[in-house]
Design a protein around this motif. Structure first.
Motif, mmCIF file in Angstrom:
data_model
loop_
_atom_site.group_PDB
_atom_site.id
_atom_site.type_symbol
_atom_site.label_atom_id
_atom_site.label_comp_id
_atom_site.label_asym_id
_atom_site.label_seq_id
_atom_site.Cartn_x
_atom_site.Cartn_y
_atom_site.Cartn_z
ATOM 1 N N CYS A 125 21.298 -90.878 23.016
ATOM 2 C CA CYS A 125 22.239 -91.678 22.228
ATOM 3 C C CYS A 125 21.759 -93.099 21.950
ATOM 4 C CB CYS A 125 23.595 -91.750 22.956
ATOM 5 S SG CYS A 125 24.467 -90.163 22.948
ATOM 6 N N SER A 149 28.132 -93.042 19.327
ATOM 7 C CA SER A 149 27.390 -94.060 20.062
ATOM 8 C C SER A 149 26.675 -95.000 19.086
ATOM 9 C CB SER A 149 26.384 -93.381 20.997
ATOM 10 O OG SER A 149 25.717 -94.330 21.787
ATOM 11 N N LEU A 187 21.659 -87.696 28.218
ATOM 12 C CA LEU A 187 22.555 -87.950 27.079
ATOM 13 C C LEU A 187 22.414 -89.390 26.600
ATOM 14 C CD1 LEU A 187 25.870 -86.159 28.159
ATOM 15 C CD2 LEU A 187 24.401 -85.585 26.209
ATOM 16 N N GLU A 227 27.709 -85.136 17.880
ATOM 17 C CA GLU A 227 28.869 -85.992 17.559
ATOM 18 C C GLU A 227 28.850 -87.237 18.449
ATOM 19 O OE1 GLU A 227 32.514 -83.735 17.544
ATOM 20 O OE2 GLU A 227 33.743 -85.554 17.479
ATOM 21 N N ARG A 228 28.520 -87.049 19.736
ATOM 22 C CA ARG A 228 28.448 -88.200 20.660
ATOM 23 C C ARG A 228 27.392 -89.193 20.183
ATOM 24 N NH1 ARG A 228 26.825 -91.037 24.836
ATOM 25 N NH2 ARG A 228 28.153 -91.260 26.665
ATOM 26 N N LEU A 246 28.685 -81.062 19.993
ATOM 27 C CA LEU A 246 29.356 -82.195 20.647
ATOM 28 C C LEU A 246 28.361 -83.304 20.974
ATOM 29 C CD1 LEU A 246 31.793 -80.266 23.033
ATOM 30 C CD2 LEU A 246 32.449 -81.747 21.112
ATOM 31 N N ILE A 247 27.170 -82.931 21.392
ATOM 32 C CA ILE A 247 26.150 -83.948 21.689
ATOM 33 C C ILE A 247 25.795 -84.705 20.409
ATOM 34 C CG2 ILE A 247 23.741 -84.317 22.388
ATOM 35 C CD1 ILE A 247 24.123 -81.935 24.354
#
Ligand code: PRE
Length: 140
Positions: free
Chosen positions: A136, A90, A132, A85-86, A82-83
């Motif tokens: 990103c 971003s 995070l 994907e984030r 998920l990170i």
């Protein structure tokens, strides 16, 4: 002969000292870490017992811990996915903004993100969100 809980887990249920309970002491006085180090240097391998791997003092506790650790590993794999994907989403936003002549960073949006994490997770949530955002930002 039937294996005892101690033999199965490497745990010793009737000792108070944590090291003794985790099988690090042997009659010849050689500690687990010492023997593992010697095995490492010799290029041989020495398998840790369940008690030493998990910190459990009983076979039952070792089973619970091992099962829960598998679930944690699976959750961590999903969180890492998920990170990633984030980070990709971003990057799409930042690329669009930079290509249009804007700046990479949008501080007011970052404040919103920090606020959401703090609301859900408390103060450590803010630290997590900052990490995070650091991951990103600037990846295009
Ligand atoms: O929402 C944005 O405008 C983004 O660029 C995404 C994002 C983020 O990863 O949440 C990244 C950089 C910005 O400074 C703010 C937020």
């Amino acid at each position: 002969m039937t294996a005892t809980a101690t033999e199965k887990t490497g745990a010793t249920e009737h000792h108070d000292h944590p090291d003794a309970a985790q099988g690090s002491g042997t009659p010849d006085g050689t500690g687990t870490a010492e023997r593992a180090g010697a095995a490492e240097r010799a290029g041989t391998t020495e398998k840790k017992g369940a008690g030493e791997r998990t910190g459990a003092r009983t076979t039952e506790a070792a089973g619970v811990i091992s099962g829960a650790r598998e679930r944690i590993d699976a959750l961590d794999d999903r969180i890492i996915g998920l990170i990633q994907e984030r980070m990709a989403v971003s990057a799409v936003i930042q690329e669009a903004r930079i290509t249009s002549g804007g700046r990479r960073v949008n501080l007011s949006r970052e404040m919103e993100v920090l606020g959401r994490y703090r609301e859900a997770l408390g103060k450590p949530g803010t630290a997590l969100a900052m990490t995070l955002l650091e991951l990103c930002r600037g990846r295009i």
